[in-house]
Design an enzyme around this catalytic site. Structure first.
Site, PDB file in Angstrom:
ATOM      1  N   ASP A 168       0.823  -1.213   0.000  1.00  0.00           N
ATOM      2  CA  ASP A 168       0.000   0.000   0.000  1.00  0.00           C
ATOM      3  C   ASP A 168       0.863   1.272   0.000  1.00  0.00           C
ATOM      4  OD1 ASP A 168      -2.486   1.219  -0.009  1.00  0.00           O
ATOM      5  OD2 ASP A 168      -3.277  -0.028   1.608  1.00  0.00           O
ATOM      6  N   ASP A 232     -10.502   2.643  -3.508  1.00  0.00           N
ATOM      7  CA  ASP A 232     -11.208   1.433  -3.044  1.00  0.00           C
ATOM      8  C   ASP A 232     -12.645   1.380  -3.581  1.00  0.00           C
ATOM      9  OD1 ASP A 232      -8.885   1.502  -1.567  1.00  0.00           O
ATOM     10  OD2 ASP A 232      -9.855   1.061   0.341  1.00  0.00           O
TER      11      ASP A 232
HETATM   12  C1  GLA Z   1      -6.127   0.988   1.667  1.00  0.00           C
HETATM   13  C2  GLA Z   1      -6.273   0.013   0.519  1.00  0.00           C
HETATM   14  C3  GLA Z   1      -7.333  -1.025   0.859  1.00  0.00           C
HETATM   15  C4  GLA Z   1      -6.977  -1.744   2.147  1.00  0.00           C
HETATM   16  C5  GLA Z   1      -6.758  -0.738   3.276  1.00  0.00           C
HETATM   17  C6  GLA Z   1      -6.182  -1.394   4.530  1.00  0.00           C
HETATM   18  O1  GLA Z   1      -7.255   1.765   1.815  1.00  0.00           O
HETATM   19  O2  GLA Z   1      -6.605   0.691  -0.658  1.00  0.00           O
HETATM   20  O3  GLA Z   1      -7.486  -1.945  -0.198  1.00  0.00           O
HETATM   21  O4  GLA Z   1      -5.810  -2.503   1.930  1.00  0.00           O
HETATM   22  O5  GLA Z   1      -5.863   0.284   2.885  1.00  0.00           O
HETATM   23  O6  GLA Z   1      -5.925  -0.483   5.561  1.00  0.00           O
END
Ligand code: GLA
Length: 427
Positions: A168, A232
């Site tokens: 990430d 997301d």
């Molecule tokens: C980000 C990512 C998600 C998930 C969260 C976890 O938002 O885009 O897919 O992995 O972090 O904290």
């Protein structure tokens, strides 16, 4: 001559060491590189990775119990046979980082047996284990990130037998800051990509930068096998793109538009995980979608040759959910050997057509209805950017049958937000 012989022996010894470290550490022979080529060259993710990720359904509550039960369900539900392989633990598997040794610990309450034991369990089912970390000092969920510890963490993940890393981009400099953050993102991802390669173990590298720094331009170069192209996806149909907030299925579809030329075997655009079957339960919420909308997500992710990471609780699935995610004919389009991403060929009054070239001279055509009412569409072959003289047979992958189509065109009837997909083969 002697010198050459010495080099060959040294090379072989090194190779055995790499193989052995993966053998001993994963304890899973099926997971091993079988030839030197698979260790030295990177033949990973030659088709879009398929699996499950803990974030959408479990978020902060991921645990070894959940992962083990999910591995069991992957087998008993038939998902493994349909090609779903990776079980990815997202954020919140971590504990603290040891202040003296720098070793990253797992959360002892939710993972009492440790990650190595978990990896062995997942491998014993013929599946692979994925893990999550971050290119910054902390993860998006405020857990320890890998910045400054890349080599140490990569080695640890390899020792545990991990097969996949989602990486990430929280706690890095913000997009739009005065820093040259393109360069910084590339450097941070390359550091981890190199560290994973240096383990000699076959670990898929999933870049999760969300798109603002155009990872499709550099993802492959830094060792990535897939890269998120947007934020997301929530359990919702439509919501405009907005930094660090959920987007809808339709928004992610639009974000994939025009990115088809950046896809290659072993390097895929990732419009995020599937929300199919969540029905507003689980961790991420979003309001829920209709079955037609969930079917559209499956259809379009398959048309896109996108990674298929399930995001519902597969231990408890309704028949409607199973029917969507276990459709082997739509999965075959996703995994097609040509590895092409669909592109939009028609857009009119809320109805669009997408085309994906398939191996063997075939094509998949998807019709998507964005409107709130039913729609019937008829498109000529020319409109679909196909040879107008082509005679073809059309197969409906949701109805599982050949369909009669008037020659020279294709017709589809769609409910609101529904997608229909046909495979066309020349006669
Ligand atoms: C980000 C990512 C998600 C998930 C969260 C976890 O938002 O885009 O897919 O992995 O972090 O904290």
């Amino acid at each position: 001559m002697n010198n050459l012989f010495g080099k060959v022996i040294f090379g072989l010894a090194l190779f055995m060491l790499v193989i052995n470290s993966c053998v001993n550490k994963t304890g899973d022979k099926t997971n091993l590189p079988v030839t030197p080529a698979t260790v030295i060259e990177d033949n990973l993710a030659l088709t879009p990775p398929m699996g499950w990720n803990s974030w959408n359904p479990f978020g902060k509550n991921v645990s070894e119990k959940v992962i083990m039960e999910t591995a069991d369900a992957m087998v008993s539900s038939g998902l493994k046979d349909a090609g779903f392989t990776y079980i990815v633990m997202d954020d919140y598997w971590q504990g603290t980082r040891d202040s003296v040794t720098g070793k990253l610990n797992f959360n002892p309450d939710r993972f009492p047996s440790g990650i190595k034991v978990l990896a062995d369990y997942v491998h014993s089912k013929g599946l692979k284990l994925g893990i999550y970390s971050d290119a910054g000092t902390m993860t998006c969920g405020d857990q320890p990130g890998s910045y400054g510890y890349e080599q140490q963490d990569a080695k640890l993940f390899a020792e545990w037998g991990v097969d996949y890393l989602k990486y990430d981009y929280c706690y890095c400099n913000d997009y739009g800051s005065e820093n040259n953050d393109y360069k910084e993102a590339i450097a941070r991802y390359k550091t981890m990509g190199d560290a994973l390669k240096a383990t000699g173990c076959p670990i898929v590298f999933s870049i999760c930068e969300w798109g603002p720094r155009a990872p499709w331009l550099w993802g492959k170069e830094v060792g990535g096998h897939l890269w998120r192209i947007s934020y997301d996806v929530g359990d919702k149909w439509d919501e405009p793109r907005n930094e660090h907030s959920q987007i809808g299925i339709l928004t992610a579809i639009d974000a994939m538009c025009n990115l088809e030329r950046f896809v290659q075997k072993g390097g895929w655009n990732d419009p995020d995980m599937l929300v199919i079957g969540l029905r507003n339960s689980g961790f991420i919420k979003g309001g829920g979608c209709t079955d037609e909308e969930y079917r559209t997500q499956m259809s379009m992710w398959c048309m896109f040759a996108a990674p298929l990471m399930l995001g519902c609780d597969i231990r408890n699935m309704s028949d409607a959910t199973k029917n969507i995610i276990l459709n082997k004919e739509i999965i075959a389009i996703n995994q097609d050997a040509l590895g092409k991403q669909a592109f939009r060929v028609m857009r009119k009054d809320g109805v669009e057509a997408w085309k994906k070239p398939l191996a063997g001279g075939k094509f998949a055509i998807a019709f998507l209805n964005r409107n709130s009412g039913d729609e019937t569409v008829t498109a000529g072959l020319e409109q679909l950017e196909l040879d107008p003289k082509m005679t073809f047979e059309a197969y409906d992958v949701w109805k599982h049958e050949k369909v009669n189509q008037p020659s020279g065109s294709l017709t589809a009837k769609m409910k609101s937000h529904e997608t229909q997909v046909f495979v066309l083969s020349g006669k």
